[in-house]
Design a protein around this motif. Structure first.
Motif, PDB file in Angstrom:
ATOM      1  N   ILE A   4       0.864  -1.179   0.000  1.00 56.94           N
ATOM      2  CA  ILE A   4       0.000   0.000   0.000  1.00 56.94           C
ATOM      3  C   ILE A   4       0.900   1.228   0.000  1.00 56.94           C
ATOM      4  CG2 ILE A   4      -1.842   1.234   1.179  1.00 56.94           C
ATOM      5  CD1 ILE A   4      -2.609  -1.536   0.135  1.00 56.94           C
ATOM      6  N   TRP A   5       0.727   2.098  -1.004  1.00 54.92           N
ATOM      7  CA  TRP A   5       1.606   3.241  -1.194  1.00 54.92           C
ATOM      8  C   TRP A   5       0.904   4.532  -0.784  1.00 54.92           C
ATOM      9  CZ3 TRP A   5       6.558   2.341  -3.016  1.00 54.92           C
ATOM     10  CH2 TRP A   5       6.799   1.063  -3.540  1.00 54.92           C
ATOM     11  N   SER A   6       1.661   5.455  -0.202  1.00 56.00           N
ATOM     12  CA  SER A   6       1.127   6.780   0.119  1.00 56.00           C
ATOM     13  C   SER A   6       1.805   7.829  -0.754  1.00 56.00           C
ATOM     14  CB  SER A   6       1.330   7.114   1.596  1.00 56.00           C
ATOM     15  OG  SER A   6       2.712   7.147   1.927  1.00 56.00           O
ATOM     16  N   PHE A   7       1.034   8.827  -1.153  1.00 53.81           N
ATOM     17  CA  PHE A   7       1.515   9.907  -2.015  1.00 53.81           C
ATOM     18  C   PHE A   7       1.818  11.133  -1.172  1.00 53.81           C
ATOM     19  CE2 PHE A   7       0.182  13.599  -4.745  1.00 53.81           C
ATOM     20  CZ  PHE A   7       1.324  13.612  -5.532  1.00 53.81           C
ATOM     21  N   SER A   8       2.969  11.752  -1.412  1.00 52.07           N
ATOM     22  CA  SER A   8       3.449  12.859  -0.574  1.00 52.07           C
ATOM     23  C   SER A   8       2.757  14.183  -0.862  1.00 52.07           C
ATOM     24  CB  SER A   8       4.953  13.049  -0.794  1.00 52.07           C
ATOM     25  OG  SER A   8       5.209  13.499  -2.124  1.00 52.07           O
ATOM     26  N   GLY A   9       2.161  14.313  -2.044  1.00 51.31           N
ATOM     27  CA  GLY A   9       1.750  15.630  -2.504  1.00 51.31           C
ATOM     28  C   GLY A   9       2.875  16.275  -3.297  1.00 51.31           C
ATOM     29  N   PHE A  10       2.619  17.467  -3.842  1.00 49.85           N
ATOM     30  CA  PHE A  10       3.576  18.142  -4.712  1.00 49.85           C
ATOM     31  C   PHE A  10       4.413  19.164  -3.955  1.00 49.85           C
ATOM     32  CE2 PHE A  10       0.201  16.946  -7.722  1.00 49.85           C
ATOM     33  CZ  PHE A  10       0.957  16.301  -8.678  1.00 49.85           C
ATOM     34  N   GLU A  11       5.645  19.279  -4.375  1.00 51.96           N
ATOM     35  CA  GLU A  11       6.506  20.390  -3.952  1.00 51.96           C
ATOM     36  C   GLU A  11       7.002  21.071  -5.223  1.00 51.96           C
ATOM     37  OE1 GLU A  11      10.867  21.245  -1.881  1.00 51.96           O
ATOM     38  OE2 GLU A  11       9.898  19.288  -1.621  1.00 51.96           O
ATOM     39  N   ALA A  12       6.621  22.327  -5.414  1.00 46.56           N
ATOM     40  CA  ALA A  12       6.976  23.048  -6.639  1.00 46.56           C
ATOM     41  C   ALA A  12       8.050  24.088  -6.360  1.00 46.56           C
ATOM     42  CB  ALA A  12       5.742  23.713  -7.239  1.00 46.56           C
ATOM     43  N   GLU A  13       8.953  24.265  -7.319  1.00 47.28           N
ATOM     44  CA  GLU A  13       9.953  25.332  -7.277  1.00 47.28           C
ATOM     45  C   GLU A  13       9.596  26.367  -8.330  1.00 47.28           C
ATOM     46  OE1 GLU A  13      14.005  24.082  -7.562  1.00 47.28           O
ATOM     47  OE2 GLU A  13      13.684  22.279  -6.363  1.00 47.28           O
ATOM     48  N   TYR A  14       9.765  27.657  -7.985  1.00 43.94           N
ATOM     49  CA  TYR A  14       9.373  28.746  -8.886  1.00 43.94           C
ATOM     50  C   TYR A  14      10.585  29.555  -9.317  1.00 43.94           C
ATOM     51  CZ  TYR A  14       4.581  27.799  -7.391  1.00 43.94           C
ATOM     52  OH  TYR A  14       3.378  27.202  -7.142  1.00 43.94           O
ATOM     53  N   GLU A  15      10.515  30.049 -10.525  1.00 48.39           N
ATOM     54  CA  GLU A  15      11.519  31.002 -10.993  1.00 48.39           C
ATOM     55  C   GLU A  15      11.406  32.265 -10.150  1.00 48.39           C
ATOM     56  OE1 GLU A  15      12.773  33.302 -15.134  1.00 48.39           O
ATOM     57  OE2 GLU A  15      10.862  32.238 -14.970  1.00 48.39           O
ATOM     58  N   GLU A  16      12.543  32.762  -9.722  1.00 47.54           N
ATOM     59  CA  GLU A  16      12.561  33.904  -8.809  1.00 47.54           C
ATOM     60  C   GLU A  16      11.799  35.094  -9.397  1.00 47.54           C
ATOM     61  OE1 GLU A  16      15.781  36.631  -6.286  1.00 47.54           O
ATOM     62  OE2 GLU A  16      16.472  35.007  -7.593  1.00 47.54           O
ATOM     63  N   GLY A  17      10.880  35.635  -8.616  1.00 47.65           N
ATOM     64  CA  GLY A  17      10.131  36.818  -9.025  1.00 47.65           C
ATOM     65  C   GLY A  17       8.974  36.556  -9.972  1.00 47.65           C
ATOM     66  N   THR A  18       8.693  35.280 -10.271  1.00 45.30           N
ATOM     67  CA  THR A  18       7.596  34.954 -11.187  1.00 45.30           C
ATOM     68  C   THR A  18       6.768  33.816 -10.605  1.00 45.30           C
ATOM     69  OG1 THR A  18       8.652  33.185 -12.470  1.00 45.30           O
ATOM     70  CG2 THR A  18       9.200  35.467 -13.075  1.00 45.30           C
ATOM     71  N   GLU A  19       5.706  33.476 -11.333  1.00 42.18           N
ATOM     72  CA  GLU A  19       4.893  32.319 -10.960  1.00 42.18           C
ATOM     73  C   GLU A  19       5.193  31.123 -11.846  1.00 42.18           C
ATOM     74  OE1 GLU A  19       0.816  33.403 -10.927  1.00 42.18           O
ATOM     75  OE2 GLU A  19       1.026  34.828  -9.254  1.00 42.18           O
ATOM     76  N   ASN A  20       6.294  31.187 -12.605  1.00 42.43           N
ATOM     77  CA  ASN A  20       6.692  30.073 -13.459  1.00 42.43           C
ATOM     78  C   ASN A  20       7.239  28.930 -12.618  1.00 42.43           C
ATOM     79  OD1 ASN A  20       6.020  31.588 -15.663  1.00 42.43           O
ATOM     80  ND2 ASN A  20       8.123  32.200 -16.129  1.00 42.43           N
ATOM     81  N   ILE A  21       6.697  27.741 -12.782  1.00 44.57           N
ATOM     82  CA  ILE A  21       7.190  26.555 -12.072  1.00 44.57           C
ATOM     83  C   ILE A  21       8.357  25.974 -12.858  1.00 44.57           C
ATOM     84  CG2 ILE A  21       6.605  24.252 -11.236  1.00 44.57           C
ATOM     85  CD1 ILE A  21       3.708  25.199 -11.015  1.00 44.57           C
ATOM     86  N   VAL A  22       9.502  25.846 -12.211  1.00 43.99           N
ATOM     87  CA  VAL A  22      10.701  25.357 -12.883  1.00 43.99           C
ATOM     88  C   VAL A  22      11.080  23.948 -12.438  1.00 43.99           C
ATOM     89  CG1 VAL A  22      11.626  27.667 -13.300  1.00 43.99           C
ATOM     90  CG2 VAL A  22      12.201  26.475 -11.173  1.00 43.99           C
ATOM     91  N   ALA A  23      10.445  23.413 -11.397  1.00 45.57           N
ATOM     92  CA  ALA A  23      10.698  22.039 -10.964  1.00 45.57           C
ATOM     93  C   ALA A  23       9.520  21.557 -10.127  1.00 45.57           C
ATOM     94  CB  ALA A  23      11.991  21.943 -10.163  1.00 45.57           C
ATOM     95  N   ILE A  24       9.216  20.274 -10.250  1.00 46.53           N
ATOM     96  CA  ILE A  24       8.154  19.642  -9.471  1.00 46.53           C
ATOM     97  C   ILE A  24       8.728  18.381  -8.838  1.00 46.53           C
ATOM     98  CG2 ILE A  24       5.898  18.503  -9.577  1.00 46.53           C
ATOM     99  CD1 ILE A  24       5.281  20.255 -12.014  1.00 46.53           C
ATOM    100  N   HIS A  25       8.463  18.198  -7.558  1.00 46.09           N
ATOM    101  CA  HIS A  25       8.932  17.026  -6.831  1.00 46.09           C
ATOM    102  C   HIS A  25       7.743  16.355  -6.137  1.00 46.09           C
ATOM    103  CE1 HIS A  25      12.923  18.868  -7.331  1.00 46.09           C
ATOM    104  NE2 HIS A  25      12.378  19.977  -6.878  1.00 46.09           N
ATOM    105  N   PHE A  26       7.714  15.036  -6.129  1.00 47.24           N
ATOM    106  CA  PHE A  26       6.719  14.295  -5.369  1.00 47.24           C
ATOM    107  C   PHE A  26       7.271  12.898  -5.108  1.00 47.24           C
ATOM    108  CE2 PHE A  26       5.783  13.727  -9.851  1.00 47.24           C
ATOM    109  CZ  PHE A  26       5.540  12.367  -9.980  1.00 47.24           C
ATOM    110  N   SER A  27       6.660  12.172  -4.189  1.00 44.57           N
ATOM    111  CA  SER A  27       7.180  10.860  -3.848  1.00 44.57           C
ATOM    112  C   SER A  27       6.069   9.899  -3.455  1.00 44.57           C
ATOM    113  CB  SER A  27       8.207  10.969  -2.706  1.00 44.57           C
ATOM    114  OG  SER A  27       7.593  11.453  -1.530  1.00 44.57           O
TER     115      SER A  27
END
Length: 352
Positions: free
Chosen positions: A117-140
């Motif tokens: 049985i696996w559990s999902f961590s949810g998302f962790e997003a990284e943003y470009e400085e000063g913008t709302e652009n997502i430059v990386a997404i992490h989850f586990s």
């Protein structure tokens, strides 16, 4: 006559046009969502879906109008390397101690990953400085519960990373916007003996017709033949990154893996070898086995999967270029604004 009201209206129209282009530029980052226990990441023509509902993790990657395939975690198997090639073959699953020379007698140690049985961590997003652009997404995904008591102390974690730009981590090159890297961390495997290996099986399944499927040596794979029980070892290519390829004339999907992993021995990590073998089951699926050396407590390993085109391969590893496409949009914004402004002035002068 070109009235003041009309001039103001034209100005508002131009302002709205420029603003809409600017908004497009600001939304060029990665996109992600979770709905009905399904994780979705998208960028340009690429969509990546991963189940998040307690099931065994399965990665489904789709290129609009192009390649589509799945990579699914299937099982872990302890095996005795009877032929000494460091890779898994199906007839090496017998591992019981014999107390004498010769192959072990019949006994197996296999964990089917759908029993976890696996559990999902949810998302962790990284943003470009000063913008709302997502430059990386992490989850586990973490093994939350194992239904077989013998494996109660065993744990497994799959950490996934998707980057907008090209990135190199510990010598492993990742293609920005085209490749998902995932770290596999396994702890406390219940070894039956101290001279065995551990194989992790992935199934690679094309979801549409591809011109050719090749192993990491560049050899064609006949996916229409059932070769289970006759697993073929893939020789490492003296490079950090090896990959199975599903391709056609312009596009290429891949499942990539490293030659090495970090193994723990008496609380210290050492780099050791990882070997690969595979068989086919006749329905286009490639049963891929990554073999890990006997480890004391933990092993950490980094494979990946993705889809690239010929033009993207030419720029692979070039981290200095603008891979987000924002530069072109900004140029387009300026050009449209300039052309519109010139047109407006011409109309005004003509009316006068």
């Amino acid at each position: 006559m070109f009235t003041k009201t009309k001039i103001i209206g034209l100005g508002i129209l131009l302002s709205m046009l420029v603003s809409s282009l600017a908004i497009s530029a600001e939304s060029q980052g990665l996109q992600y969502s979770e709905q009905n226990k399904l994780v979705t990441i998208s960028y340009e023509d690429l969509t990546l879906m991963v189940n998040a509902g307690g099931q065994v993790p399965k990665f489904h990657i789709i290129q609009d109008g192009g390649i589509e395939f799945q990579v699914m975690f299937k099982l872990l198997a302890e095996y005795y390397d009877e032929n000494g090639d460091g890779a898994f073959q199906y007839d090496e699953l017998n591992i019981a101690q014999t107390g004498q020379t010769g192959p072990p007698t019949a006994r197996t140690n296999i964990l089917a990953l759908p029993s976890v049985i696996w559990s999902f961590s949810g998302f962790e997003a990284e943003y470009e400085e000063g913008t709302e652009n997502i430059v990386a997404i992490h989850f586990s995904f973490v093994s939350d519960q194992i239904l077989i008591p013998f494996y109660a102390d065993f744990s497994m974690e799959i950490k996934a990373h998707f980057y907008l730009d090209n990135k190199t981590i510990d010598g492993y090159e990742i293609i920005g916007g085209r490749e998902l890297k995932f770290d596999i961390i396994m702890n406390n495997w219940p070894w039956e003996r101290d001279d065995t290996y551990l194989a992790l099986r992935f199934d690679i399944s094309p979801q549409n017709d591809v011109a050719e499927v090749k192993d990491a040596e560049g050899k064609p794979i006949d996916t229409k033949t059932n070769s289970t029980g006759a697993e073929h070892k893939v020789n490492n290519q003296n490079k950090m990154k090896n990959s199975f390829e599903l391709g056609n004339a312009t596009d290429k999907g891949f499942f990539a893996y490293s030659n090495t992993a970090n193994y723990s021995y008496q609380n210290e990590y050492q780099q050791g070898t990882v070997n690969c073998s595979y068989a086919t089951n006749g329905d286009n699926t490639i049963q891929t086995y990554l073999s890990f050396e006997h480890f004391d407590e933990e092993v950490v390993y980094d494979p990946s999967l993705g889809i690239v085109s010929d033009t993207e391969e030419d720029t692979e590893g070039d981290t200095d270029e603008d891979t987000s496409g924002l530069g072109n949009i900004e140029i387009l914004t300026i050009s449209v604004f300039s052309i519109s402004a010139i047109t407006a002035v011409a109309i005004i002068r003509k009316k006068k």
